[in-house]
Enzyme design. Sequence first.
Site, PDB file in Angstrom:
ATOM      1  CB  CYS A 123      -1.051   0.223   1.088  1.00 20.14           C
ATOM      2  SG  CYS A 123      -2.486   1.202   0.407  1.00 20.14           S
ATOM      3  CG  HIS A 176      -3.749  -3.781   2.968  1.00 12.11           C
ATOM      4  ND1 HIS A 176      -2.784  -3.637   3.983  1.00 12.11           N
ATOM      5  CD2 HIS A 176      -4.328  -2.794   2.638  1.00 12.11           C
ATOM      6  CE1 HIS A 176      -2.956  -2.136   3.865  1.00 12.11           C
ATOM      7  NE2 HIS A 176      -3.723  -1.466   3.526  1.00 12.11           N
ATOM      8  CD  GLU A 226      -1.365  -6.377   5.864  1.00 15.82           C
ATOM      9  OE1 GLU A 226      -1.441  -5.217   5.534  1.00 15.82           O
ATOM     10  OE2 GLU A 226      -1.187  -7.112   4.163  1.00 15.82           O
ATOM     11  N   GLY A 238      -1.895 -15.537  37.660  1.00 17.51           N
ATOM     12  CA  GLY A 238      -2.715 -16.652  36.889  1.00 17.51           C
ATOM     13  C   GLY A 238      -3.034 -16.838  36.233  1.00 17.51           C
ATOM     14  CG  ASP A 251       0.450 -13.046  29.111  1.00 15.74           C
ATOM     15  OD1 ASP A 251       0.420 -13.755  27.940  1.00 15.74           O
ATOM     16  OD2 ASP A 251       0.140 -11.608  28.380  1.00 15.74           O
ATOM     17  CB  SER A 252       2.403 -13.851  35.119  1.00 12.77           C
ATOM     18  OG  SER A 252       0.972 -14.826  35.246  1.00 12.77           O
TER      19      SER A 252
END
Length: 509
Positions: free
Chosen positions: A79, A167, A169, A222, A225-226
Amino acid sequence: MQEMILILDFGSQYTQLIARRVRELNVYCEIHPYTNIPELGNNIKGVILSGSPFSVRQEDAPNPDLTNIRKQYPLLGVCYGAQFLAQSNGGEVLPSKIREYGRANLNYIDQSSRLVKGMTDGSQVWMSHGDTISTIPSNFKIISSTADVKVAGYEVEGEETYGIQFHPEVYHSTEGKTLLKNFIVNICKCSQDWTPDSFVDTTVAELKEKLGNDKVILGLSGGVDSTVAAVLLHKAIGTNLHCIFVDNGLLRKNEFEEVLEGYKELGLNVKGVNAAQQFYKELAGEKDPEGKRKIIGKVFVDVFDAESKLVEGANWLGQGTIYPDVIESVSVKGPSATIKSHHNVGGLPDYMKLQVVEPLRSLFKDEVRRVGTSMGLSHTFIGRHPFPGPGLGIRILGDITEEKVRTLQEVDHIFISGLKEEGLYDEVWQAGSILLPVQSVGVMGDERTYENAVALRAVTSTDGMTADWCHLPYEFLAKISNQIINRVKGINRVTYDISSKPPATIEWE
């Protein structure tokens, strides 16, 4: 060194999506603002120029120096990137006579071009631009067109430089993956070896070298990610990882005990800290959503700081930062305007004097889940719905009391348990209950009641940036509403939130 595709960001809303599509091909990539092009090495296999909200015809439009990229690496302009390459090489870009937004179909595809080889006539693509390339330089060759866009794609003769005005994607470009695979695999010759297993092996080795025998403190929530960050660190340094799980009194019913037990089964060195009363005391009387967030964040830091001082010789703070957070902090447009403090507790203050280690900072959310799965984490952790750092504190509208928390915990428990029992939990990205500062008239038996109302919220999403409300079965909602009203004292009305994001947010506060 890990081979990678470099994506230069000109501010497009789709830039992160380009990265996700590249990584779906098991190829590592990084997004950098065009104003801060990183040092280029042999590990760079190709470069992609993103779209942009700017027009190349604007005086202040992005104008990067590509001297060290052009002809040195395969280059794909998407683009704005395509328009920039065309105009800066003597072509002409003019305002489109016809609005070029939404679906279009390719009616010409040059199968001799390595970029579009294998795409089919009539292939649907997604356009999103107000300008169009009207004239291309003499050494540029058109490789795809639509009925309205003659230069939908081009290549530069004698070099591996390409441009497309659509685009690939975006989901609506049905053969976008074919085009991207052509560029990434066939033209850039990427080996497609960036997998969850390889990420784990590489990351654990890097953590061992970086941390040595140092101790690391990590605050667990909990959430996925962590948890994944903790398991990676544990693989690298074992019991030198000290995890702290704080009960702020605003978790779901029984969550503190259940999650703590789950962590111990993973073999993590975890200490649970019940600080509920400390949070309730500081929150007393506060009704402002931002005020509540700041109080919860401050008390968390105080509790975490006190506990971390009990770990002698700790030099590092582990965090579950993921790639969208990193991208946002170095955005080409600068950090976005603060709509509200982030749901999750932010970084710790300078006085803690700890270095930060972030093993997930290169991953998107879905990649974190895949890495967790590759390490054998159970679905209990991997499939867990996102839960805001302030917890029920931002799902109780108005001031917070221990009694309100208990009431909402019971409502929430019925809702979440019901989703799991009916096999609906995994179809929902995030679900929760909100206690409203509203009392309504009801009838129970032969008596009128004047009690509280609650709202149920369930959304579908991939990353939380946008979300749609879940079309849960009416029969299920009726059953849950009946259970809540019959079992939870003080509730006589249940509503279901059917707002999408945007314009609404997922949380109510």
